[in-house]
Structures are given as C-alpha cells and as structure tokens.
Design a protein around this motif. Structure first.
Motif, PDB file in Angstrom:
ATOM      1  N   TRP A  79      42.771 -13.001 -46.360  1.00  0.00           N
ATOM      2  CA  TRP A  79      42.251 -11.877 -45.575  1.00  0.00           C
ATOM      3  C   TRP A  79      41.070 -12.375 -44.740  1.00  0.00           C
ATOM      4  O   TRP A  79      40.238 -13.129 -45.243  1.00  0.00           O
ATOM      5  N   ASN A 123      42.326  -8.190 -42.562  1.00  0.00           N
ATOM      6  CA  ASN A 123      43.650  -8.490 -41.993  1.00  0.00           C
ATOM      7  C   ASN A 123      44.195  -9.767 -42.622  1.00  0.00           C
ATOM      8  O   ASN A 123      43.466 -10.750 -42.774  1.00  0.00           O
ATOM      9  N   LYS A 159      50.188  -7.179 -41.169  1.00  0.00           N
ATOM     10  CA  LYS A 159      49.648  -8.542 -41.302  1.00  0.00           C
ATOM     11  C   LYS A 159      49.882  -9.299 -39.992  1.00  0.00           C
ATOM     12  O   LYS A 159      50.644  -8.854 -39.125  1.00  0.00           O
ATOM     13  N   GLU A 212      47.052   2.328 -48.826  1.00  0.00           N
ATOM     14  CA  GLU A 212      46.832   2.145 -47.390  1.00  0.00           C
ATOM     15  C   GLU A 212      47.660   0.960 -46.879  1.00  0.00           C
ATOM     16  O   GLU A 212      47.805  -0.044 -47.576  1.00  0.00           O
ATOM     17  N   ARG A 213      48.217   1.113 -45.689  1.00  0.00           N
ATOM     18  CA  ARG A 213      49.058   0.072 -45.092  1.00  0.00           C
ATOM     19  C   ARG A 213      48.326  -0.598 -43.929  1.00  0.00           C
ATOM     20  O   ARG A 213      47.692   0.106 -43.137  1.00  0.00           O
ATOM     21  N   THR A 214      48.472  -1.927 -43.814  1.00  0.00           N
ATOM     22  CA  THR A 214      47.928  -2.651 -42.660  1.00  0.00           C
ATOM     23  C   THR A 214      48.928  -3.733 -42.264  1.00  0.00           C
ATOM     24  O   THR A 214      49.400  -4.486 -43.128  1.00  0.00           O
ATOM     25  N   ASP A 268      37.894  -8.499 -41.687  1.00  0.00           N
ATOM     26  CA  ASP A 268      38.319  -7.105 -41.490  1.00  0.00           C
ATOM     27  C   ASP A 268      39.453  -6.703 -42.433  1.00  0.00           C
ATOM     28  O   ASP A 268      40.055  -5.638 -42.286  1.00  0.00           O
ATOM     29  N   ILE A 287      53.765  -5.974 -43.872  1.00  0.00           N
ATOM     30  CA  ILE A 287      52.760  -4.916 -43.907  1.00  0.00           C
ATOM     31  C   ILE A 287      52.109  -4.945 -45.284  1.00  0.00           C
ATOM     32  O   ILE A 287      52.808  -4.888 -46.311  1.00  0.00           O
ATOM     33  N   LYS A 288      50.821  -5.084 -45.291  1.00  0.00           N
ATOM     34  CA  LYS A 288      50.079  -5.126 -46.563  1.00  0.00           C
ATOM     35  C   LYS A 288      50.014  -3.719 -47.165  1.00  0.00           C
ATOM     36  O   LYS A 288      49.802  -2.747 -46.450  1.00  0.00           O
ATOM     37  N   ASP A 308      47.857  -1.660 -50.013  1.00  0.00           N
ATOM     38  CA  ASP A 308      46.754  -1.657 -50.964  1.00  0.00           C
ATOM     39  C   ASP A 308      47.180  -0.771 -52.136  1.00  0.00           C
ATOM     40  O   ASP A 308      47.414   0.426 -51.965  1.00  0.00           O
ATOM     41  N   LEU A 323      55.294   2.041 -38.735  1.00  0.00           N
ATOM     42  CA  LEU A 323      54.753   0.682 -38.814  1.00  0.00           C
ATOM     43  C   LEU A 323      55.856  -0.360 -38.615  1.00  0.00           C
ATOM     44  O   LEU A 323      55.642  -1.383 -37.966  1.00  0.00           O
TER      45      LEU A 323
END
Ligand code: BG6
Length: 470
Positions: free
Chosen positions: A378, A383, A447, A443-445, A381, A435-436, A438, A66
């Motif tokens: 957010w 994001n 940004k 879990e990574r997402t 979705d 990177i978010k 949770d 990531l």
C-alpha cells in the motif's frame, strides 16, 4: 516495445463464485464449506469463515460499477444450490434468493457486462452429502439436474452463457484423495473415480436439458487444465506424465469435448478393479451431450516423475502409484501461494485445445496471483501498488496471444478475481483482486492492477517488451 493486440469483442473480465463472495445472506441450508467452517473453524486461516465473505449480497451494485471502471465487459459468478433451493427434492425455491440473482443479472446488464453463470463451484449442500453421499451418488446427479432446470426456467432468458461446473477435478482430488477440502477424505481412490464419472454424467445431463429448452445461449464447463510436464524423457517419467494428464485433465476434457472418457485411463482402472459403475444408457448421454465452449483455469503447472514407492498406494487403491509430483529446482515460485509461475504453460494449453480438441471456442476463465499481506504494497493513501500482478498477467497474456496468432480459438480472458474474495480454508490469506476489500469496513478501492486492466481493455492490448520465446 511491441503492441500485443487482441481480437475485436475479446472478453476482458474476471471470475468469482457465489460461496466465495456473497456471504451467508438468506441461508436456509449449509453447503459443505459452511458446514466445515462451523464444525472446525480452526482449519481456516485466522478463523475466518464464509459467513460474510466480501458481502457481494449487499455490495453488488457498487461492485459492478467498480468492475466497469476496471474495464470489464464480462464477469463470471455462480448460483448457489444451497441458497436458491429450499427443498432439494421438490425444487421449491427461496424467493429472496431469486430476487437477489435477478438483481445481479439486471445490474450486469445496466453496466453492459456479459454474465457467465456457473452452477457448481465446490458447493455441495451438506445435507445431500450426509444423506446420499454427495457426488458418489447418482441420486444426487439427478437432484443437481433438477436444480439446473430451476435455474434455466428462472434465469435462462436473461443469461447467455452458462457453465455446469467449475474445476470438477478438484472435488475428487481435494475431497477424496488428498483431504484439503471437506469431507477431507484421504486415499479414497475408488470413490474418487466414481465421483469423476458421476460429475461427468451430471454435466452431460444438464447440457442435454439446456439444449432441449431451446434457450438462446450457450453452455460449457470450466476446467483446470494443468499440464503435467515429465521430469525427464525416460520411459517411466513419460508414462507418469501421461497418466497424470489422463486423470487430472483428460478425465473431464475428453467427455466435455468428445463425449468419451479416456480409453487409456479406463484400461488402468479396469485392470486394477476400480472402474466406476456405469450403464450403457449413461454413456450414451455422455457421448451425445458435449459443451458449446470451454473455460480453462490456469494457475501453475504440475511436474511429475515415476513413483518411487508404488507399493505404498496399492491398498487402498490410490492413483499415486502411477506418478509422483516432482519439484523442479529451477522453477520460479509465487512464495505466498506456493505455486510455480510458468506462463508458457498457457501457450501449451492453448495449442493442445487447438490441435487435439477440434479448436473448440474457449476462454481463459481464471488466471491470477494470490499475494499475502498485500498491505506491504500500500502507498501512503492506501492504494495497492501491485506491479507484481500486472507483470504476472502481462507475461501470461503474451504467451496466450502467441497461441492465438497461431490460430488457437480463444475468445476471452478472465482473471481471478475482481474484488478480493474468500478462499476455502485459506480464507483471506492470499489476495487476488483488482479491487481491494477492507474486511473491517467492506470498503472497496481499485488497485493499480485494476487501473491497468481498464487501459488494457480500452486499448484491447498492451505495449510489451517480448522476451525470448514469447
Ligand atoms: C481456483 C478456484 O482453483 O483457484 C477458486 O476455482 C480459487 O475458487 C482459486 O479461489 C484460487 O485458489 P486459492 O486456493 O488460492 O483460493
């Protein structure tokens, strides 16, 4: 719009630290933060401690991927003393920790990411605090050198950039003067001065050792250089600002670059009878072993004025008798963290390093904006639309770029931080990552700012509407 461009091979990346990202993993010893949490969990935001953190221990492979997607070519973390070493006196190591750090090094390589490895990020093993007094003790200085030796023997061939300490000034400041980090002492001015000296000695000894091992790399230190702007140009306010600068910036910057603690500060401490205990041999070590490069963390400035009530800080001796923090009513604030946003300071720091510290090679090793309840931003979705973070970085980078155009020898920019991480007693209150994370699912997402950073790194610059002065 103007294109703000950076030199070829400029570092784009971010920093974290072992204690804030890894989680407890194979813990045989507690560091001071582990101990503080287990003895007083109520001191921590929503009672969240460092046991799991962002679980980098299990997620490092995914995290490097990531980070690559966010455009990183470099990344800093730290080796935890309390995790690597099984026996603090014989320096026997924990093989499971060795394996983990080797994997991290390998994964950074696989992704073409230059690793900067730091040796101390506020994470004193609590046993050494209890048994010897932590950084108040010169015995602990030598035990730290032994830990560093182990790190260089094990990983020295694979890591090209090392740093001895992250923000060493925070240790006396937060642990001995103002009580916001463990051991949470307040007003222990004399002890704080010894801690400053001992950490400088430890850093110099580790630099001496590293250079003697003829490894093909460089070693530096990470300092939080916080300009101390005076309230006015009056003699008293200027004196307060000079003292603040000597104590909070120069007491580590001068030894790191010039091998000497600041004369003006020494005079005050001598006059007040609180100068650290030293020997001539130690001063010689400090003078001969300076850094190859400097990392600078910058978040917010300090604003100071003359102290209105010096008498309140005489017994026991506290440095606050010489200055008082001052709130500039016109300042811009990050309301979540309660820190002023003042991007021009990054220019002032860069010029100071250029003009007064031999234009030593340096990089921004931390800069960032922590925001609470990021869920507010957010989209449907999930994001994170963190435009505030992008604006924050652009403004700081524009000022940095100006100083570089004027010759300041800066070779990189590391944000704080890559993926949301645990923060001392604020835990996960303020999120800083590209990177978010949770916390329920790990879990990574990425940004919005992470995607923006990727573009910035690919183009080695960004289009920007320059404001007055920038
Ligand atoms: C720096 C530290 O002081 O600032 C980090 O090196 C820290 O460890 C970062 O997390 C942000 O500060 P905070 O207190 O908001 O986490």
């Amino acid at each position: 719009m103007e294109f703000i461009s950076f030199p070829k091979d400029f570092w784009w990346g971010a920093a974290t630290s072992g204690p804030q990202s890894e989680g407890a993993f194979d813990k045989k010893h507690e560091n001071v933060m582990d101990h503080w949490f287990h003895t007083k969990p109520e001191d921590f935001f929503q009672g969240v401690g460092p046991d799991v953190a962002s679980d980098f221990y299990h997620h490092y492979k995914e995290d490097f991927k990531l980070m690559k997607q966010c455009g990183f070519n470099s990344f800093r973390t730290s080796i935890q003393w309390s995790r690597l070493i099984l026996d603090f006196e014989t320096f026997e190591v924990d093989e499971k920790a060795v394996e983990f750090y080797r994997n991290v090094i390998q994964e950074a390589k696989n992704n073409g990411i230059e690793l900067v490895m730091n040796l101390h990020h506020f994470d004193m093993p609590v046993e050494l605090l209890e048994k010897y007094g932590g950084w108040e003790s010169k015995k602990v200085v030598d035990l730290f050198v032994g830990f560093a030796k182990r790190c260089f023997e094990l990983f020295g061939k694979d890591i090209r950039y090392w740093t001895t300490f992250n923000e060493p000034m925070v240790i006396p400041e937060a642990g001995y003067l103002y009580g916001f980090h463990y051991p949470n002492y307040k007003g222990k001015g004399k002890e704080a001065m010894q801690v400053i000296y001992n950490i400088n000695l430890a850093s110099a000894k580790v630099i001496e050792l590293y250079h003697s091992m003829n490894l093909e790399g460089k070693i530096g230190i990470i300092l939080n250089l916080t300009p101390a702007y005076p309230r006015s140009q009056s003699k008293e306010d200027l004196a307060a600002s000079e003292f603040t600068d000597d104590l909070f910036n120069r007491s580590f910057l001068d030894p790191a670059v010039y091998g000497k603690l600041p004369e003006r500060l020494i005079k005050v401490l001598e006059k007040d009878g609180v100068l650290w205990e030293y020997t001539d041999e130690e001063l010689e070590v400090i003078s001969k072993n300076t850094v190859d490069f400097l990392g600078v963390n910058y978040y917010h400035p300090k604003r100071v004025k003359a102290q209105d009530h010096p008498e309140n800080f005489k017994t026991p001796w506290q440095p606050d008798q010489y200055f008082e923090e001052w709130f500039w009513p016109e300042c811009r604030m990050n309301p979540y963290r309660g820190w002023e946003i003042y991007p021009k300071a990054i220019y002032d720091i860069a010029k100071n390093v250029q003009d007064n510290y031999g234009n030593i090679p340096w990089f921004i090793s931390e800069n960032g904006m922590g925001v609470e309840v990021e869920e507010k931003y957010w989209d449907e979705d999930g994001n994170v639309q963190d435009d505030y973070r992008i604006d924050f970085y652009e403004e700081h980078l524009a000022w940095l770029n100006k100083a570089m155009k004027e010759g300041s020898n800066c070779f990189g920019f590391h944000a704080w931080t890559a993926f949301d991480c645990w923060s001392w007693n604020n835990a996960y209150k303020n999120r800083y990552g590209f990177i978010k994370v949770d916390l329920e699912t790990q879990e990574r997402t990425i940004k919005k700012s992470g995607h923006w950073y990727n573009e910035l790194s690919k183009q080695n610059g960004f289009y920007y509407d320059l404001k007055e002065g920038e």
